[in-house]
Design a protein around this motif. Structure first.
Motif, mmCIF file in Angstrom:
data_model
loop_
_atom_site.group_PDB
_atom_site.id
_atom_site.type_symbol
_atom_site.label_atom_id
_atom_site.label_comp_id
_atom_site.label_asym_id
_atom_site.label_seq_id
_atom_site.Cartn_x
_atom_site.Cartn_y
_atom_site.Cartn_z
ATOM 1 N N THR A 35 0.828 -1.206 0.000
ATOM 2 C CA THR A 35 0.000 0.000 0.000
ATOM 3 C C THR A 35 0.864 1.258 0.000
ATOM 4 O O THR A 35 0.623 2.205 -0.749
ATOM 5 C CB THR A 35 -0.926 0.008 1.233
ATOM 6 O OG1 THR A 35 -1.710 -1.195 1.237
ATOM 7 C CG2 THR A 35 -1.845 1.203 1.220
ATOM 8 N N MET A 36 1.897 1.259 0.853
ATOM 9 C CA MET A 36 2.780 2.418 0.915
ATOM 10 C C MET A 36 3.569 2.569 -0.381
ATOM 11 O O MET A 36 3.784 3.693 -0.868
ATOM 12 C CB MET A 36 3.739 2.268 2.097
ATOM 13 C CG MET A 36 4.565 3.516 2.372
ATOM 14 S SD MET A 36 5.787 3.233 3.663
ATOM 15 C CE MET A 36 4.731 2.688 4.982
ATOM 16 N N GLY A 37 4.018 1.457 -0.955
ATOM 17 C CA GLY A 37 4.788 1.524 -2.198
ATOM 18 C C GLY A 37 3.986 2.152 -3.328
ATOM 19 O O GLY A 37 4.490 3.015 -4.060
ATOM 20 N N VAL A 38 2.727 1.732 -3.479
ATOM 21 C CA VAL A 38 1.872 2.295 -4.522
ATOM 22 C C VAL A 38 1.565 3.760 -4.233
ATOM 23 O O VAL A 38 1.583 4.610 -5.132
ATOM 24 C CB VAL A 38 0.569 1.478 -4.653
ATOM 25 C CG1 VAL A 38 -0.395 2.134 -5.620
ATOM 26 C CG2 VAL A 38 0.882 0.055 -5.112
ATOM 27 N N ALA A 39 1.303 4.074 -2.956
ATOM 28 C CA ALA A 39 0.973 5.454 -2.596
ATOM 29 C C ALA A 39 2.140 6.404 -2.860
ATOM 30 O O ALA A 39 1.951 7.528 -3.335
ATOM 31 C CB ALA A 39 0.560 5.516 -1.126
ATOM 32 N N LEU A 40 3.368 5.950 -2.539
ATOM 33 C CA LEU A 40 4.539 6.800 -2.748
ATOM 34 C C LEU A 40 4.821 7.026 -4.229
ATOM 35 O O LEU A 40 5.426 8.034 -4.611
ATOM 36 C CB LEU A 40 5.769 6.177 -2.076
ATOM 37 C CG LEU A 40 5.808 6.197 -0.546
ATOM 38 C CD1 LEU A 40 7.005 5.408 -0.039
ATOM 39 C CD2 LEU A 40 5.847 7.619 -0.017
ATOM 40 N N THR A 41 4.395 6.092 -5.067
ATOM 41 C CA THR A 41 4.731 6.175 -6.492
ATOM 42 C C THR A 41 3.716 6.986 -7.286
ATOM 43 O O THR A 41 4.036 7.490 -8.366
ATOM 44 C CB THR A 41 4.828 4.753 -7.085
ATOM 45 O OG1 THR A 41 5.634 3.940 -6.229
ATOM 46 C CG2 THR A 41 5.467 4.772 -8.460
ATOM 47 N N ILE A 42 2.493 7.109 -6.788
ATOM 48 C CA ILE A 42 1.443 7.809 -7.541
ATOM 49 C C ILE A 42 1.869 9.214 -7.992
ATOM 50 O O ILE A 42 1.642 9.586 -9.154
ATOM 51 C CB ILE A 42 0.133 7.843 -6.723
ATOM 52 C CG1 ILE A 42 -0.554 6.469 -6.781
ATOM 53 C CG2 ILE A 42 -0.811 8.910 -7.255
ATOM 54 C CD1 ILE A 42 -1.852 6.388 -6.006
ATOM 55 N N PRO A 43 2.501 10.023 -7.118
ATOM 56 C CA PRO A 43 2.905 11.364 -7.605
ATOM 57 C C PRO A 43 3.867 11.326 -8.792
ATOM 58 O O PRO A 43 3.865 12.245 -9.622
ATOM 59 C CB PRO A 43 3.577 11.988 -6.371
ATOM 60 C CG PRO A 43 2.994 11.268 -5.210
ATOM 61 C CD PRO A 43 2.762 9.877 -5.685
ATOM 62 N N PHE A 44 4.679 10.259 -8.894
ATOM 63 C CA PHE A 44 5.638 10.165 -9.991
ATOM 64 C C PHE A 44 4.963 9.793 -11.314
ATOM 65 O O PHE A 44 5.588 9.853 -12.368
ATOM 66 C CB PHE A 44 6.724 9.142 -9.664
ATOM 67 C CG PHE A 44 7.585 9.526 -8.499
ATOM 68 C CD1 PHE A 44 8.642 10.402 -8.662
ATOM 69 C CD2 PHE A 44 7.337 9.031 -7.232
ATOM 70 C CE1 PHE A 44 9.438 10.773 -7.592
ATOM 71 C CE2 PHE A 44 8.119 9.393 -6.157
ATOM 72 C CZ PHE A 44 9.176 10.264 -6.334
ATOM 73 N N THR A 45 3.697 9.382 -11.262
ATOM 74 C CA THR A 45 2.986 9.007 -12.487
ATOM 75 C C THR A 45 2.256 10.178 -13.121
ATOM 76 O O THR A 45 1.648 10.025 -14.183
ATOM 77 C CB THR A 45 1.970 7.878 -12.195
ATOM 78 O OG1 THR A 45 0.934 8.383 -11.330
ATOM 79 C CG2 THR A 45 2.644 6.688 -11.533
ATOM 80 N N PHE A 46 2.298 11.363 -12.457
ATOM 81 C CA PHE A 46 1.591 12.519 -13.013
ATOM 82 C C PHE A 46 2.077 12.864 -14.412
ATOM 83 O O PHE A 46 1.296 13.216 -15.296
ATOM 84 C CB PHE A 46 1.763 13.734 -12.097
ATOM 85 C CG PHE A 46 1.029 13.620 -10.802
ATOM 86 C CD1 PHE A 46 0.041 12.677 -10.627
ATOM 87 C CD2 PHE A 46 1.332 14.461 -9.736
ATOM 88 C CE1 PHE A 46 -0.640 12.563 -9.427
ATOM 89 C CE2 PHE A 46 0.663 14.364 -8.534
ATOM 90 C CZ PHE A 46 -0.326 13.401 -8.382
ATOM 91 N N SER A 47 3.396 12.774 -14.609
ATOM 92 C CA SER A 47 3.976 13.166 -15.901
ATOM 93 C C SER A 47 3.936 12.047 -16.926
ATOM 94 O O SER A 47 4.357 12.234 -18.070
ATOM 95 C CB SER A 47 5.425 13.626 -15.701
ATOM 96 O OG SER A 47 6.197 12.593 -15.129
ATOM 97 N N LEU A 48 3.460 10.849 -16.526
ATOM 98 C CA LEU A 48 3.394 9.709 -17.440
ATOM 99 C C LEU A 48 2.003 9.613 -18.060
ATOM 100 O O LEU A 48 1.038 10.171 -17.547
ATOM 101 C CB LEU A 48 3.714 8.409 -16.698
ATOM 102 C CG LEU A 48 5.089 8.296 -16.034
ATOM 103 C CD1 LEU A 48 5.186 7.001 -15.249
ATOM 104 C CD2 LEU A 48 6.205 8.357 -17.070
ATOM 105 N N GLY A 49 1.922 8.880 -19.148
ATOM 106 C CA GLY A 49 0.622 8.590 -19.724
ATOM 107 C C GLY A 49 -0.160 7.644 -18.846
ATOM 108 O O GLY A 49 0.390 7.006 -17.935
ATOM 109 N N ALA A 50 -1.459 7.516 -19.111
ATOM 110 C CA ALA A 50 -2.302 6.656 -18.283
ATOM 111 C C ALA A 50 -1.822 5.213 -18.305
ATOM 112 O O ALA A 50 -1.726 4.552 -17.259
ATOM 113 C CB ALA A 50 -3.756 6.743 -18.768
#
Length: 649
Positions: A35-50
């Motif tokens: 859960t923490m791993g996915v939560a920490l990574t979400i902000p880094f996906t803003f600049s990526l495509g869906a």
């Protein structure tokens, strides 16, 4: 074909491999949950495509669930809640010098369970979604109770003590705001208690910190204990594949139970792995082998918690209902990219949805290759001397507890629970029932209160709880499990009876202890009467069950031989443990990295001064500096997570 061509684009493959590698690292570090791993990574996906963002998050989800088995096998510290059942047989196998074999079995079983879970996601999502919707509050209540009774029977120690542990875990879950009424309770006027105890802090306190203290306690017994984990038995990947293929029952039951439990909202991999472990054990002809390094135990647990990943995505993608806490965070990742789960997902965003789903199938194959390539190197961690390993586990536990909510309260929660669990284990209490009781307590209470409300509206709460196919089936499972526990207890007593010669005086210390605990529980029951019905009904049921088990243990202490209590009276070890515990509580004053450096110095220097093993001071200093700098690089430079820092003077 268009989707397959998109799937094998270089950038998608790179995102998948990156996610898996990060996920394995997250799962392998105590305290960093999926859960923490996915939560920490979400902000880094803003600049990526869906598509890229979802593939990265999915890779971390899959990799972290598998990575949790690494510390569970090597150090008896579950890297994630779903890995609790893996410790039952994985750690005993590592103690026998078969760490590599255990890791290979976990990798292959994870692959098998993951593939089955994802295949169910691809082909049977609509049908299985209807199944998950059939589970209402009463079914959630009974399945939570079933999980607690199962863990009580299959864990180490007596069933009565394990049930007491389960009740104690449920009591811990009462602290804070009730999820049904929204009212705070059992806070005792302490503001930090309002939010309750976080599951990561509780798991670290129950598993990781007591394990570190036991390692320090074992140091005085010489090099035999220090080297007890070294690899002594060779293994081959071909043999491990054969071991898994020869046990299709463990894979089938584990994957099936994992996928089905994964679809139930809120259940998660911890319930799935425990129930799968119990069912495989139930149908095994070698029940006594479980808990001593049985291969089927590892296969069942790991296939279940990895099949849970696919199962939890079924209600998420089709209905927008997450099947696990990690899937709930994953839902946020979908919404951030403007993708709404539901029937329209496979129409309006078909290319994204199907590319992501098929990437999760491909992730299992990549995970298999990565896991088997890393097994040899990971198994070498067992050769790390205990005097370095114990303070390293403590440091990772402290940072893992803190980073969950950036709260020192979680650190102190983990440390206090760790000390209490360290003492309770001297009395043969197991941490697993307490952990499952804490996790399932909220689910059980929520199901009970909602079931009472719905049942009252329909005319009879009793009829609502004890009618329906699934309710009756789960009740039957609970009764069977309790019956098995009672039968085994009577059988063990019959086997021990001939060995008792003459009339023996009761164990007055044990009798007094159990009766004092029972008196405290009675006081709690009396005080609960002043609370509203919704806030006291489940606590009253729990404390009543505790009272019954305490009285049973008191009577047992009168009639049966004195219980074996394993206390260490080596004053040098007690002094070392006191120093380590004191230093651990000074996180706020020293700062995390200063504290880590001092912990890494303290234990080996103490070993050197006590002449248990001759060490070089420069080597101790070098290792302490290297480990501290590695933690700084990972948590501050790479992950950029906040850590406790020394206050400004």
């Amino acid at each position: 074909m268009d989707i397959l061509l998109q799937l094998f684009e270089v950038r998608h493959l790179l995102m998948l491999v990156l996610g898996l590698c990060l996920g394995i690292a997250v799962g392998a570090l105590p305290g960093l949950t999926p859960t923490m791993g996915v939560a920490l990574t979400i902000p880094f996906t803003f600049s990526l495509g869906a598509t890229d963002g979802l593939i990265l998050l999915g890779g971390i989800y899959c990799g972290s669930v598998f990575g949790g088995s690494i510390p569970a096998i090597l150090f008896n510290v579950p890297g994630a809640p779903a890995s609790v059942a893996t410790t039952f047989d994985g750690y005993p196998m590592a103690q026998k010098g078969k760490a590599r074999k255990a890791l290979e079995l976990a990798t292959i079983a994870s692959f098998a369970g993951g593939v089955i879970g994802m295949i169910l996601l691809v082909f049977f999502a609509p049908v299985l979604t209807e199944f998950s919707l059939a589970f209402g509050p009463t079914e959630s209540f009974w399945i939570a109770l079933f999980g607690i009774t199962v863990i009580a029977v299959i864990s180490e120690g007596g069933a009565a003590k394990n049930m007491l542990g389960g009740c104690l875990g449920i009591v811990l879950s009462f602290v804070g705001i009730s999820t049904v009424t929204g009212t705070a309770r059992f806070t005792f006027g302490i503001d930090s208690f309002v939010g309750g105890f976080h599951v990561v802090a509780v798991l670290i306190g129950l598993f990781a910190i007591p394990q570190a203290f036991r390692m320090i306690e074992d140091l005085s017994e010489g090099n035999q204990k220090i080297k007890r984990h070294k690899q002594t038995t060779a293994s081959s990947i071909r043999q491990s594949f054969g071991d898994v293929l020869k046990r299709p029952k463990a894979v089938t039951i584990g994957s099936g139970v994992g996928a089905l439990i994964g679809m139930l909202p809120g259940a998660g991999g911890n319930v799935a792995s425990v129930l799968a472990y119990n069912e495989v054990r139930r149908f095994s002809k070698q029940k006594n082998a479980f808990g001593n390094g049985e291969k089927q135990g590892i296969i069942a647990s790991e296939s279940a918690n990895n099949a849970m990943v696919g199962g939890s995505l079924i209600p998420l993608l089709t209905l927008g209902i997450p099947g696990s806490p990690t899937a709930a965070i994953f839902l946020g990742g979908l919404l951030i990219h403007g993708i709404w789960p539901g029937r329209n997902l496979f129409v309006e965003h078909a290319d994204v949805a199907y590319t992501f789903i098929y990437s999760m199938i491909l992730a299992q194959f990549f995970l298999l290759v990565l896991g088997l390539l890393l097994v040899t190197h990971i198994a070498r961690l067992t050769s790390i001397p205990t005097y370095y390993l114990a303070p390293a586990i403590l440091s990772l536990s402290i940072i893992g507890a803190f980073t969950t909510q950036n709260s020192l309260f979680d650190v102190y929660t983990a440390l206090i629970l760790g000390l209490l669990m360290f003492v309770l284990q001297k009395f043969q209490f197991s941490p697993a029932p307490i952990a499952l009781g804490f996790i399932l307590g909220k689910i059980a209470e929520e199901g009970l209160l909602q079931g009472i409300q719905i049942g009252t509206a329909q005319g009879s709460p009793w009829l609502y709880f004890f009618s329906g196919t699934w309710n009756l089936l789960l009740c039957s499972f609970i009764l069977i499990t309790v019956g098995i526990a009672v039968y085994r207890g009577l059988k063990n007593r019959a086997n021990q009876q001939p060995t008792l010669e003459g009339k023996r005086a009761p164990d007055y210390w044990a009798v007094s202890g159990w009766f004092i605990a029972g008196a405290l529980v009675i006081v709690c029951l009396v005080l609960l009467n002043s609370m509203p019905f919704e806030l006291r009904i489940f606590p009253q049921l729990t404390f009543s069950a505790m009272l019954g088990f305490l009285l049973y243990k008191a009577v047992q202490a009168v009639k049966r031989p004195k219980e074996r209590v394993s206390f260490t009276f080596d004053y040098s070890i007690v002094m070392c443990l006191v120093l380590v515990a004191t230093l651990s509580f000074l996180t706020n004053l020293l700062g995390f990295y200063s504290q880590t450096f001092l912990l890494m110095l303290l234990v080996p220097i103490f070993v050197h001064l006590q002449k248990w093993r001759k060490l070089r001071p420069l080597h101790i200093l070098f290792v302490s500096c290297l480990f501290t700098m590695a933690l700084y690089a990972v948590f501050t430079l790479l992950l950029k997570v906040p850590v406790p820092i020394m206050p400004q003077l």
